[in-house]
Design a protein around this motif. Structure first.
Motif, mmCIF file in Angstrom:
data_model
loop_
_atom_site.group_PDB
_atom_site.id
_atom_site.type_symbol
_atom_site.label_atom_id
_atom_site.label_comp_id
_atom_site.label_asym_id
_atom_site.label_seq_id
_atom_site.Cartn_x
_atom_site.Cartn_y
_atom_site.Cartn_z
ATOM 1 N N THR A 51 -3.004 0.323 -3.964
ATOM 2 C CA THR A 51 -2.562 -0.967 -3.447
ATOM 3 C C THR A 51 -2.101 -1.812 -4.624
ATOM 4 O O THR A 51 -2.801 -1.916 -5.632
ATOM 5 C CB THR A 51 -3.702 -1.687 -2.699
ATOM 6 O OG1 THR A 51 -4.189 -0.830 -1.665
ATOM 7 C CG2 THR A 51 -3.229 -2.993 -2.092
ATOM 8 N N ASP B 32 -10.632 -2.123 1.175
ATOM 9 C CA ASP B 32 -9.850 -2.024 2.406
ATOM 10 C C ASP B 32 -10.191 -3.089 3.442
ATOM 11 O O ASP B 32 -9.334 -3.506 4.205
ATOM 12 C CB ASP B 32 -10.008 -0.642 3.049
ATOM 13 C CG ASP B 32 -9.045 0.367 2.452
ATOM 14 O OD1 ASP B 32 -8.249 -0.026 1.566
ATOM 15 O OD2 ASP B 32 -9.077 1.536 2.858
ATOM 16 N N VAL C 253 0.855 -1.189 0.000
ATOM 17 C CA VAL C 253 0.000 0.000 0.000
ATOM 18 C C VAL C 253 0.888 1.235 0.000
ATOM 19 O O VAL C 253 1.845 1.328 0.769
ATOM 20 C CB VAL C 253 -0.928 0.017 1.240
ATOM 21 C CG1 VAL C 253 -1.789 1.266 1.241
ATOM 22 C CG2 VAL C 253 -1.797 -1.230 1.271
ATOM 23 N N ILE D 39 -8.283 -6.434 2.090
ATOM 24 C CA ILE D 39 -6.831 -6.418 1.919
ATOM 25 C C ILE D 39 -6.076 -7.011 3.114
ATOM 26 O O ILE D 39 -5.122 -7.768 2.915
ATOM 27 C CB ILE D 39 -6.327 -4.990 1.599
ATOM 28 C CG1 ILE D 39 -6.927 -4.483 0.285
ATOM 29 C CG2 ILE D 39 -4.805 -4.927 1.571
ATOM 30 C CD1 ILE D 39 -6.563 -5.275 -0.947
#
Length: 158
Positions: free
Chosen positions: A26, A55, A16, A58
């Motif tokens: 990312t 998010d 990231v 991830i």
């Protein structure tokens, strides 16, 4: 637009970073295995995820995680590696990402390592992408996900 779907494993943990304007980016490296006759080959893709739309997923992606990516395939770049051999770099800008049902044998990877499964975000159309649940899979018979010793009615409910 060149749209592609790939299924593979991560070659490294997600990276990231942020652009100078503060936009989140990312990067994933995904290896996809192909077979030509008796020969196995690996094709590597660089996957870019812009923004914060995935998010919640991830943190569950680690090196070796099985993943499915859909997105725009960019024009391949040809370069020479350290040994002077020509190589091709393939890059995808992700539109959809989901956990893959083909992870390590015996269940999903997150459950094997004691990690909870993440609830994946829904797309604007309301379609849910996310973790694979063997008990609700249309590809497995209902008895496959049932605990041992339980009984399941084989009768049709209508």
């Amino acid at each position: 637009m060149n749209f592609i779907n790939i299924a593979g494993h991560l070659g490294a943990d997600p990276e990231v970073r942020f652009t100078s304007s503060g936009k989140k980016v990312t990067a994933l490296r995904v290896a996809c295995r192909t077979r030509k006759g008796q020969n196995d080959d690996t094709i590597w893709y660089r996957v870019t995820i812009w923004g914060e739309q995935y998010d919640k997923m991830i943190p569950y992606f680690k090196k070796g995680s099985a993943i499915i990516v859909s997105g725009e395939l960019h024009k391949p770049e040809i370069f020479n590696d350290r040994e002077g051999k020509p190589q091709i770099s393939l890059e995808i800008t992700a539109a959809h990402i989901q956990f893959s049902p083909f992870g390590k044998p015996g269940g999903s990877e997150g459950q094997q390592h004691g990690q909870p499964q993440a609830a994946a975000p829904a797309t604007p159309s309301g379609h849910q992408f996310g973790s694979f649940n063997e008990a609700s899979s249309p590809y497995m018979p209902p008895s496959a996900g049932a605990p041992k010793g339980s009984t399941i009615d084989d009768e049709v409910p209508f």
